[in-house]
Design an enzyme around this catalytic site. Sequence first.
Site, PDB file in Angstrom:
ATOM      1  N   GLY A 179      11.685 -12.907  50.029  1.00 38.58           N
ATOM      2  CA  GLY A 179      13.082 -13.252  49.773  1.00 38.58           C
ATOM      3  C   GLY A 179      13.283 -14.717  49.462  1.00 38.58           C
ATOM      4  CG  ASP A 238       8.095 -12.246  45.780  1.00 37.96           C
ATOM      5  OD1 ASP A 238       8.157 -11.034  46.077  1.00 37.96           O
ATOM      6  OD2 ASP A 238       7.341 -13.054  46.350  1.00 37.96           O
TER       7      ASP A 238
END
Length: 313
Positions: A39, A252
Amino acid sequence: MILTLTPNPSVDHTLEVDGLVRGEVLRVSATHAQPGGKGVNVARALLEAGVPARAVLPVGGGGGAELTALLGDLPRVTVPIAGETRANIAVTEADGTTTKFNAPGPVLSAAETDALLDVLEQELSQDPDWIVACGSLPSGVPTDLYVRVAELASSYGVPLALDTSGEPLAKAAHAGRVTLLKPNLEELAELTGRDLPTVGAVVEAAREVLSWGNETALVTLGGHGAILVDAERTWWARGPRVRTRSTVGAGDCALAGYLSENGLPDKGLGRAVAWGTAAVSLPGTSIPTPDVVAAHEATVVADPDRRRRIDEL
C-alpha cells in the site's frame, strides 16, 4: 483522493549483484533503502503521477523510525505499535532475477489491530475515491482482516481494491464486496485450485472469483502483461520488452496505474501495464516518473484469443 492500507509495512533494502552464488562472498554494485509495503508503494506511485493519496500504516521501534524518515512528506496516518517494523531484503542479479527475503513483521495485539481499523474508519468517513488494502498480515492480526475492511468500505460507499495472497485473499474473495481484485497468475491459480496455462483458463478462473460477489479482476502476468476481467468483457495488455532490474513493487505500480486512470477499463489496463513495465526497468522499489512511464506505452487487446498460452503472450 485514494486511501491505502498497509498492515505490514517495511523498510526495503535492495542489493544489486552480478550473480547470486550460495555460500560465496559477493561484491555488491549498488544498494538501495526505500519505504516498503504494497500500500505504501501504491501511494508513492500515485503521488509521483500527481494523484492525491494518503497511507494508513502501523509503525514501531527503530524500523518504524527509519520507515517514517524514508516516507518523507508522503501524506499518512501512522498507528503506533509496540513491535518492530520489519526490514525486507531483495537481491537483484544482472539478468533481472530477484531473490526476496521477506521478514514476518511484528506481532500486533488485538488492541493495536482495533486501533488500525478505527483510524481506517475515520479516513473512510472523509469520502476517498478508493480504499486500497494491500499486502501480508503481521502476526496476531486475524486472517479475516480484509473482510472487515471490505465491510467498512461498503458501509461508507467507498470502492475497495485488494492486493494480497494466501488465506487473507481467499477469505476476502469468498466474502465478496471487493470492487477490484489484483492477484497475480500464481495467486489466482492457488485461489481457484487449478492450473491456468491459457488466456481462457485465466478468464474462467477470474469469472469464478467474480461470481462470489466481486466486480473486477486485474490479473498480472509478469513479463506477459496483464488480463482485466469483468462480468462481460476481457482485455489483455503487454508493454514493450525491457531489461528487468527489479520486480519488487512492480505489481504495486501496476495497481496504481490502473487506479490513476479512473475511467475506461481498457485505458486503466494500459496504464497498469505501462507503469508495471516501467517499474521493472528500475532498481529496488523505485517508482517510475511520468516520463519513464510514457516511454513504456502498452498495447491493449479487447477479447483476446482464449486459446493462447500465457507463456506465449
